[in-house]
Enzyme design. Structure first.
Site, short mmCIF file in Angstrom:
data_model
loop_
_atom_site.label_atom_id
_atom_site.label_comp_id
_atom_site.label_asym_id
_atom_site.label_seq_id
_atom_site.Cartn_x
_atom_site.Cartn_y
_atom_site.Cartn_z
N ASP A 65 57.17 -5.60 49.38
CA ASP A 65 57.33 -4.88 48.12
C ASP A 65 57.91 -5.78 47.04
O ASP A 65 57.54 -5.69 45.86
CB ASP A 65 58.24 -3.66 48.32
CG ASP A 65 57.58 -2.57 49.16
OD1 ASP A 65 56.35 -2.61 49.31
OD2 ASP A 65 58.32 -1.70 49.67
N ILE A 110 22.95 10.65 61.24
CA ILE A 110 22.70 10.38 62.65
C ILE A 110 22.43 11.68 63.37
O ILE A 110 23.17 12.66 63.20
CB ILE A 110 23.92 9.67 63.29
CG1 ILE A 110 24.21 8.37 62.56
CG2 ILE A 110 23.67 9.39 64.77
CD1 ILE A 110 25.47 7.67 63.06
N ARG A 161 28.14 8.16 50.16
CA ARG A 161 26.81 8.22 50.78
C ARG A 161 25.84 9.04 49.93
O ARG A 161 24.67 8.68 49.80
CB ARG A 161 26.93 8.82 52.18
CG ARG A 161 25.58 8.94 52.87
CD ARG A 161 25.71 9.48 54.28
NE ARG A 161 24.38 9.77 54.80
CZ ARG A 161 23.75 10.93 54.65
NH1 ARG A 161 24.36 11.92 54.02
NH2 ARG A 161 22.54 11.11 55.12
N LYS A 328 24.86 3.21 69.33
CA LYS A 328 23.88 2.45 68.55
C LYS A 328 23.20 1.42 69.44
O LYS A 328 23.86 0.76 70.26
CB LYS A 328 24.57 1.72 67.39
CG LYS A 328 25.24 2.65 66.40
CD LYS A 328 25.78 1.92 65.19
CE LYS A 328 26.98 1.06 65.50
NZ LYS A 328 27.68 0.59 64.28
N LYS A 352 28.77 14.42 70.32
CA LYS A 352 29.89 15.15 69.74
C LYS A 352 30.84 15.70 70.80
O LYS A 352 30.44 15.99 71.93
CB LYS A 352 29.38 16.31 68.87
CG LYS A 352 28.43 15.88 67.74
CD LYS A 352 29.15 15.13 66.64
CE LYS A 352 30.03 16.03 65.81
NZ LYS A 352 29.27 17.00 64.98
N CYS A 446 66.71 21.38 46.02
CA CYS A 446 67.81 21.16 45.08
C CYS A 446 69.16 21.00 45.75
O CYS A 446 70.15 20.67 45.08
CB CYS A 446 67.87 22.29 44.06
SG CYS A 446 68.42 23.88 44.74
#
Length: 709
Positions: A65, A110, A161, A328, A352, A446
């Site tokens: 930071d 897909i 997409r 894939k 799934k 608060c």
């Protein structure tokens, strides 16, 4: 992945154990500042890579930071910022709308199923068409898919997409995501298009939802909705404030230039000599692009099923939402041979997970502070589908029920929806917490003491509590019929500091100050000032209802006003006096007296009574008959020489009702100068006659009402 140590910038003092005791910027000349800024940019990019991609940071958050703040300081002071600077992540100028852009290569969907037989059929079809094949399995992320384009290693563009051919240009929003590099590392292709999934980590999502609930906003239903909404923000600075992250998992196109690649949905990195999905997976992190470490290369349908089952068993332990796995074909040349349909890749399949049941885990319990100060415990849940709706929060009702059920953080609970609408925790299915959630002794907003009234808890901060302030402003405006201040505008006034202490601050702001708010202008600011002026001197009952006394709505407020007549008499009344009013019981009488005894609330009331603000509420006068009995009026805009409160009191004395909103029960909408649009639209929708002030006074005359008396 290359050795991160060997790939560190050389001779950069900000890479390891950086000295953050910087020379004052004022003591630097432009050349020295530019050189230091460049070293800082180089180091910060390296630290981003170590944190997001290598998952092995070499400095702590505070040191990071300090480096980032120093870079901002130098870029601002010496105007040495670059297009790819890490400081660009804070967000650019707000956009009017998101433009549409064409994708370099189609981003298709897909085909999917949760049935094991369907996945085995997919493998069999692939092998029939291309012979032996290997596969890459990876988590199916439940986020938002994006296309990201790099040229010569520099971040150029990002798009959603969309429909697969075109998407929304979200370049500036994606730029704010810290895991998306502005400049690539190593030796990437000169032209590179990658596909990634923008998401919100589960722990960050729950923390962000907790913040939203505590300040009174609605919780996001699930991380995907939150990510999608955030990525489509028109103001990139809003996107920068939210905890987005990104995994990259596919090369869409790569080559020496855009003209050198084929816009084919299956070629991927072939034009750059990268011929498998697995090679792409291994190359992405060498370029500084974050990948998921759960990807695996497999060879059989049995291995695909085992991968999915193993990942499903670990699903709840992952820090990101997934709803299945993606399979894939590994070889890109086989992918080209398999091709695509109009919508789907024929070389990929989504296996799934079954939908989650209504049993889920409590990740946190937060306390929401309502307009009247009531504290409501809310369970933040791992998102779960209940009755077709994704639920991420549920009511715990009150401390007594929490103790009775023994509800605590980490417990597995069953969630139901009351009347198919409001989610609530029905029971603890499995306890993993020690004891149960303990209700706080102080207001989380608060710090004021919490007071219990039976099973209910209240903040004693009253109108001075920030959580109550946003609601107080909106409620005050709605009761007094001030158009232009809805929930969003109330948040703007409080967040911007225009309303800093209490609702009386509304009257102290100029047209110029209001016009500077986003979405406002001089005309709308002038209209609001006119609305506030028109609402001066409201009937006493409306005034009492507007200040948010617990349990005191319009009906009770009207009864109290009728009993005591003036505000001073109400302020001086005892709890016993209040109990003597018809319709006011012990609880309401106590709330009235406690609210009016609170010093901060009394200060707000006195500020409102000032003639430069709301002014003295209109005393309740004895009725002047029932000439207007049965009629209901709504007033909008300003009427010369009359405040809205005067007009409401006038018709009230003669038997009519004066309400704040138009409905089918409204008889007349009286339209003055600079009227509110929403009331006129409601009148049109409900066929309510709209009359001018002149016609209003003619109506009074016809009924025998003398407005001067």
């Amino acid at each position: 992945m290359p050795d991160a140590e060997e790939d560190a910038p050389e001779d950069n003092p900000y890479v390891r154990d950086p000295d953050t005791d910087f020379v004052p910027a004022a003591d630097l000349d432009a050349e020295a500042a530019a050189a230091e800024a460049e070293r800082l940019r180089e180091a910060i990019r390296y630290h981003d890579y170590r944190y997001y991609v290598a998952n092995d940071p070499v400095i702590g958050d505070r040191a990071y930071d300090a480096l980032f703040s120093r870079l901002q300081e130098l870029e601002d002071a010496f105007d040495v910022a670059t297009e790819d600077s890490p400081t660009r992540r804070v967000g650019g100028e707000p956009l009017d709308e998101l433009d549409s852009v064409d994708h370099v290569a189609p981003l298709l969907s897909i085909d999917s199923s949760g049935d094991e037989a369907d996945v085995r059929d997919f493998v069999a079809r692939v092998e029939r068409e291309v012979g032996d094949a290997r596969f890459v399995c990876e988590p199916k992320f439940d986020g938002l898919s994006v296309e990201v384009v790099y040229e010569d290693g520099e971040y150029v563009r990002a798009a959603t997409r969309g429909d697969g051919e075109t998407g929304e240009d979200v370049t500036e929003n994606v730029r704010t995501i810290e895991s998306v590099p502005q400049r690539l590392r190593g030796d990437p292709p000169a032209f590179l298009v990658v596909r990634g999934e923008v998401y919100i980590p589960r722990d960050a999502f729950q923390a962000y939802n907790a913040e939203r609930v505590e300040r009174g906003d609605d919780a996001f239903a699930n991380p995907r909705n939150a990510a999608a909404g955030t990525l489509r923000q028109l103001d990139p600075s809003v996107t920068a404030e939210r905890p987005l992250d990104c995994f990259f998992y596919d090369v869409l196109a790569a080559g020496e230039s855009r003209d050198a690649v084929e816009p084919d949905a299956s070629r991927g990195g072939l034009d750059a000599g990268i011929d498998t999905h697995w090679a792409e997976h291994e190359a992405l992190p060498t370029w500084g692009l974050k990948v998921n470490d759960r990807a695996e290369r497999v060879e059989t349908a049995d291995e695909i099923v085992a991968y999915r089952n193993d990942l499903g068993a670990e699903r709840e332990d992952l820090n990101y939402e997934i709803d299945g796995v993606v399979v894939k074909v590994d070889d890109r040349r086989q992918c080209v041979e398999l091709g695509v349909t109009a919508r789907h890749y024929r070389w990929a399949y989504a296996y799934k997970f079954p939908a989650r049941s209504e049993v889920t885990t409590i990740s946190d319990v937060v306390v929401q502070v309502g307009r009247t100060g009531r504290l409501t415990p809310v369970a933040l849940l791992e998102p779960v589908e209940v009755g077709g709706v994704t639920v991420s929060r549920a009511s715990l009702h009150n401390p007594e029920e929490i103790a009775e059920m023994g509800v605590g953080v980490g417990d597995e609970v069953r969630v139901q929806r009351a009347g198919d609408v409001i989610p609530y925790v029905e029971e603890v299915v499995a306890s993993h917490s020690e004891g149960h959630f303990e209700f706080p002794d102080a207001c989380p907003r608060c710090g004021s003491d919490v007071e219990f009234d039976g099973p209910m808890a209240y903040c004693t901060g009253g109108l001075a509590c920030p959580a109550q302030l946003v609601r107080s402003v909106g409620y005050f405006a709605s009761v007094l019929d001030v158009e232009g201040i809805g929930e969003q505008a109330a948040e703007q006034f409080v967040d911007s500091g225009l309303v800093e202490h209490d609702v009386a601050d509304l009257y102290d702001r100029s047209v110029d100050e209001i016009a500077e708010l986003e979405g406002w202008g001089e005309t709308s600011a002038q209209n609001l000032k006119a609305e506030l002026d028109a609402a001066r001197h409201p009937p006493l009952g409306k005034f009492l209802a507007s200040i948010g006394i617990p349990e005191v709505g319009p009906t009770v407020a009207r009864d109290v006003a009728a009993e005591f007549g003036t505000l001073d008499a109400v302020l001086d009344a005892s709890e016993a006096d209040f109990r003597a009013v018809d319709g006011v019981g012990d609880v309401v009488a106590r709330h009235l007296r406690e609210f009016l005894d609170n010093d901060r609330n009394r200060r707000v009331i006195e500020r409102l009574r000032d003639e430069s603000r709301l002014g003295e509420p209109e005393p309740v006068e004895s009725t002047d008959g029932d000439a207007l009995d049965g009629l209901t009026f709504v007033f909008t805009g300003s009427v010369e020489d009359w405040t809205r409160g005067d007009l409401q009191a006038l018709v009230g004395r003669h038997g009519a009702n004066a309400t704040s909103s138009v409905s089918g029960n409204t008889d007349y909408l009286v339209v003055g100068a600079n009227p509110g649009q929403s009331k006129r639209e409601d009148a049109d929708a409900n066929d309510v006659p709209q009359i001018s002030p002149a016609e209003f006074f003619e109506l009074l005359a016809e009924r025998g009402v003398d407005p001067t008396r």
